[in-house]
Motif scaffolding. Sequence first.
Motif, PDB file in Angstrom:
ATOM      1  N   SER A 174      19.624  -6.861 -15.172  1.00 45.80           N
ATOM      2  CA  SER A 174      20.503  -7.561 -15.451  1.00 45.80           C
ATOM      3  C   SER A 174      21.201  -7.077 -17.252  1.00 45.80           C
ATOM      4  O   SER A 174      21.863  -7.746 -17.726  1.00 45.80           O
ATOM      5  N   LEU A 175      19.655  -6.826 -17.548  1.00 43.88           N
ATOM      6  CA  LEU A 175      20.523  -6.200 -19.341  1.00 43.88           C
ATOM      7  C   LEU A 175      21.048  -5.446 -19.209  1.00 43.88           C
ATOM      8  O   LEU A 175      21.989  -5.236 -20.120  1.00 43.88           O
ATOM      9  N   GLY A 176      20.880  -4.180 -18.350  1.00 46.68           N
ATOM     10  CA  GLY A 176      22.219  -3.089 -18.675  1.00 46.68           C
ATOM     11  C   GLY A 176      23.377  -3.669 -18.079  1.00 46.68           C
ATOM     12  O   GLY A 176      24.495  -3.503 -19.202  1.00 46.68           O
ATOM     13  N   VAL A 177      24.055  -4.573 -17.321  1.00 42.82           N
ATOM     14  CA  VAL A 177      24.674  -5.622 -16.844  1.00 42.82           C
ATOM     15  C   VAL A 177      25.385  -6.294 -17.792  1.00 42.82           C
ATOM     16  O   VAL A 177      26.552  -5.759 -18.322  1.00 42.82           O
ATOM     17  N   ALA A 178      24.431  -7.030 -18.357  1.00 46.53           N
ATOM     18  CA  ALA A 178      25.383  -7.718 -19.572  1.00 46.53           C
ATOM     19  C   ALA A 178      25.496  -6.825 -21.207  1.00 46.53           C
ATOM     20  O   ALA A 178      26.719  -7.075 -21.519  1.00 46.53           O
ATOM     21  N   ALA A 179      25.201  -5.577 -20.876  1.00 45.14           N
ATOM     22  CA  ALA A 179      25.263  -4.855 -22.245  1.00 45.14           C
ATOM     23  C   ALA A 179      26.294  -4.090 -22.187  1.00 45.14           C
ATOM     24  O   ALA A 179      26.935  -3.712 -23.166  1.00 45.14           O
ATOM     25  N   VAL A 180      26.873  -3.405 -20.207  1.00 45.50           N
ATOM     26  CA  VAL A 180      27.965  -3.092 -20.216  1.00 45.50           C
ATOM     27  C   VAL A 180      29.360  -3.698 -20.815  1.00 45.50           C
ATOM     28  O   VAL A 180      29.963  -3.173 -20.919  1.00 45.50           O
ATOM     29  N   TYR A 181      29.199  -5.172 -20.682  1.00 47.71           N
ATOM     30  CA  TYR A 181      29.797  -6.299 -20.443  1.00 47.71           C
ATOM     31  C   TYR A 181      30.139  -6.956 -22.220  1.00 47.71           C
ATOM     32  O   TYR A 181      30.887  -7.879 -22.226  1.00 47.71           O
ATOM     33  N   GLY A 182      29.121  -6.602 -22.698  1.00 42.87           N
ATOM     34  CA  GLY A 182      28.871  -7.505 -23.940  1.00 42.87           C
ATOM     35  C   GLY A 182      28.760  -8.837 -23.783  1.00 42.87           C
ATOM     36  O   GLY A 182      29.069  -9.978 -24.575  1.00 42.87           O
ATOM     37  N   ARG A 183      27.218  -9.437 -23.188  1.00 41.22           N
ATOM     38  CA  ARG A 183      27.440 -10.721 -22.996  1.00 41.22           C
ATOM     39  C   ARG A 183      25.591 -10.653 -23.219  1.00 41.22           C
ATOM     40  O   ARG A 183      25.324 -10.034 -22.428  1.00 41.22           O
ATOM     41  N   PRO A 184      25.652 -11.994 -23.162  1.00 33.61           N
ATOM     42  CA  PRO A 184      24.246 -12.152 -23.749  1.00 33.61           C
ATOM     43  C   PRO A 184      22.990 -11.808 -21.915  1.00 33.61           C
ATOM     44  O   PRO A 184      23.941 -12.529 -21.011  1.00 33.61           O
ATOM     45  N   ASP A 185      21.941 -11.726 -22.047  1.00 34.68           N
ATOM     46  CA  ASP A 185      21.206 -12.035 -20.872  1.00 34.68           C
ATOM     47  C   ASP A 185      20.199 -12.576 -20.234  1.00 34.68           C
ATOM     48  O   ASP A 185      19.686 -13.648 -21.666  1.00 34.68           O
ATOM     49  N   ALA A 186      20.503 -12.717 -19.150  1.00 35.38           N
ATOM     50  CA  ALA A 186      20.022 -14.372 -19.024  1.00 35.38           C
ATOM     51  C   ALA A 186      20.076 -15.493 -19.017  1.00 35.38           C
ATOM     52  O   ALA A 186      19.435 -16.501 -19.395  1.00 35.38           O
ATOM     53  N   ALA A 187      21.428 -15.080 -19.378  1.00 35.81           N
ATOM     54  CA  ALA A 187      22.434 -16.322 -19.972  1.00 35.81           C
ATOM     55  C   ALA A 187      23.027 -17.549 -19.269  1.00 35.81           C
ATOM     56  O   ALA A 187      23.869 -17.821 -19.115  1.00 35.81           O
ATOM     57  N   GLY A 188      23.242 -16.647 -17.582  1.00 32.69           N
ATOM     58  CA  GLY A 188      24.238 -17.393 -16.583  1.00 32.69           C
ATOM     59  C   GLY A 188      25.344 -16.915 -17.400  1.00 32.69           C
ATOM     60  O   GLY A 188      26.782 -17.296 -16.823  1.00 32.69           O
ATOM     61  N   GLY A 206       1.043  -1.238   0.498  1.00 33.48           N
ATOM     62  CA  GLY A 206       0.262  -0.085   0.137  1.00 33.48           C
ATOM     63  C   GLY A 206       1.259   1.357   0.247  1.00 33.48           C
ATOM     64  O   GLY A 206       0.089   2.219  -0.556  1.00 33.48           O
ATOM     65  N   ASP A 207       2.224   1.137   0.443  1.00 34.72           N
ATOM     66  CA  ASP A 207       2.780   2.390   0.323  1.00 34.72           C
ATOM     67  C   ASP A 207       4.308   1.798  -0.339  1.00 34.72           C
ATOM     68  O   ASP A 207       5.394   1.796   0.269  1.00 34.72           O
ATOM     69  N   PRO A 208       4.336   1.991  -1.807  1.00 33.94           N
ATOM     70  CA  PRO A 208       5.121   0.735  -2.251  1.00 33.94           C
ATOM     71  C   PRO A 208       6.940   1.645  -2.394  1.00 33.94           C
ATOM     72  O   PRO A 208       7.129   3.074  -2.424  1.00 33.94           O
ATOM     73  N   LEU A 209       7.368   0.705  -2.332  1.00 39.72           N
ATOM     74  CA  LEU A 209       9.259   0.928  -2.280  1.00 39.72           C
ATOM     75  C   LEU A 209       9.371   1.040  -4.047  1.00 39.72           C
ATOM     76  O   LEU A 209       9.041   0.342  -4.254  1.00 39.72           O
ATOM     77  N   LEU A 210       9.451   2.593  -4.290  1.00 37.11           N
ATOM     78  CA  LEU A 210       9.792   2.731  -5.732  1.00 37.11           C
ATOM     79  C   LEU A 210      11.423   2.263  -5.863  1.00 37.11           C
ATOM     80  O   LEU A 210      12.484   2.720  -5.271  1.00 37.11           O
ATOM     81  N   LEU A 211      11.903   1.594  -6.955  1.00 34.42           N
ATOM     82  CA  LEU A 211      13.852   0.911  -7.337  1.00 34.42           C
ATOM     83  C   LEU A 211      14.166   1.258  -8.356  1.00 34.42           C
ATOM     84  O   LEU A 211      13.597   0.127  -8.915  1.00 34.42           O
ATOM     85  N   PRO A 212      14.648   2.100  -8.050  1.00 37.98           N
ATOM     86  CA  PRO A 212      14.999   2.290  -9.113  1.00 37.98           C
ATOM     87  C   PRO A 212      16.576   1.050  -9.982  1.00 37.98           C
ATOM     88  O   PRO A 212      17.056   0.448  -8.787  1.00 37.98           O
ATOM     89  N   ASN A 213      16.889   0.890 -10.977  1.00 40.56           N
ATOM     90  CA  ASN A 213      17.618   0.320 -11.351  1.00 40.56           C
ATOM     91  C   ASN A 213      18.868   0.945 -12.048  1.00 40.56           C
ATOM     92  O   ASN A 213      18.710   1.229 -13.212  1.00 40.56           O
ATOM     93  N   ALA A 214      20.101   0.310 -11.466  1.00 38.87           N
ATOM     94  CA  ALA A 214      21.449   0.812 -12.114  1.00 38.87           C
ATOM     95  C   ALA A 214      22.327  -0.353 -13.014  1.00 38.87           C
ATOM     96  O   ALA A 214      21.658  -1.588 -12.464  1.00 38.87           O
ATOM     97  N   TRP A 215      22.570   0.015 -13.758  1.00 34.07           N
ATOM     98  CA  TRP A 215      23.661  -0.699 -14.366  1.00 34.07           C
ATOM     99  C   TRP A 215      25.509  -0.233 -14.736  1.00 34.07           C
ATOM    100  O   TRP A 215      25.833  -1.309 -14.773  1.00 34.07           O
ATOM    101  N   ASP A 216      25.631   0.134 -13.742  1.00 39.91           N
ATOM    102  CA  ASP A 216      26.906   1.318 -14.091  1.00 39.91           C
ATOM    103  C   ASP A 216      27.318   1.154 -12.338  1.00 39.91           C
ATOM    104  O   ASP A 216      26.270   2.080 -11.731  1.00 39.91           O
TER     105      ASP A 216
END
Length: 257
Positions: free
Chosen positions: A48-62, A19-29
Motif C-alpha cells: 500500500s505504501l508503494g501504490v500510494a507513493a506512485v499515485y501521490g496519495r497518503p498511505d493507510a488513509a483509504g 515451517g516452510d514459509p512462502l516468501l511473498l515479495p511486494n510490488a508497487w506497479d
Amino acid sequence: MTGSPLPRAVTFRDLHRPGDPLLLPNAWDYGSAALLAAHGFPAIGTTSLGVAAVYGRPDAAGATRAETIELAAAMRDLGVLVTVDIEGGFSDDPAEVSDLVAALAALDVAGVNLEDGRPDGTLRPIGLQQRIIAAALGHGVFVNARTDTCWLRTGDTLERVRAYGHADGVFVPGLTGLREIEAVVASTPLPLNVLHQPDGPAMGRLAAVGVARVSTGSLPYRAALRGALAAVLAVRGEGAPVPLPTYGQIADLLPKA
C-alpha cells in the motif's frame, strides 16, 4: 455470501506451509510485479505504501481504492498468484468491503490483506473488524487478517489473533521476537504471516518456529528508491552510500490525508 473457493485461492492457500514459509515479495506497479514474476516467484503481493507513493496519495488513509483495483487488473496477465493490500478495506461498512473483495475476485485476485489499524494510530473495535473480515470471506479469496498491535504498539496481539480466527490467515507486522512469534503460532490454527525485517530473524529461524508466510512489505519499494537516489547522486559525483529510507521517511514525503 457463500461459495466455493476459486482455484487460484486454493493454490494460494496451499502455499502457506508452517515451517516452510512462502516468501511473498511486494510490488508497487506493473513493472515491479513483472520483474518479480519473471524471476519465478509464484505469488506476488502489493504494497500500500508503494501504490500510494506512485499515485501521490497518503498511505493507510483509504485514499487508493481505485488505484489498488487498477494495479490488480494490470497484474492479472502475469501468470502468478496475486494478493492485494486493501488497507482496512477502504471502508468501515462491511457491505462495501464485501463489494470490493468481490470485484477483486472477478480480476482473479487470490488473496487480500485486511488490517485493523487506523490512520490515527488506533485499532478498529474488535467486533467491527470481525464483521468486516466476515464480509470479505465467501468470495473465493484468501483473507489475511492483519493486526497492527505491534506496528502501532497498542492492543493485545493474542486477543486480536484469536478474535480473527474466522479468517484464512493472520498477519502481525512488527512481530520479530522468536518467542513471541512462537506464542502467536501456538495461539491459532491459522497460518501466520510475518513481515521481514532486515535486522530481524532469517527465513530459516522463522520457519523453525512455524511461520507460514514472510512478506517483504514496503522493503523492495524503499530499496528501489535508495537505488535510484544513489544512481543520480553518483552522476552528480556524490558516491557516499545511501541509507535505506524508513517507512516513516517515505510516508512523510507523501501528501497528508
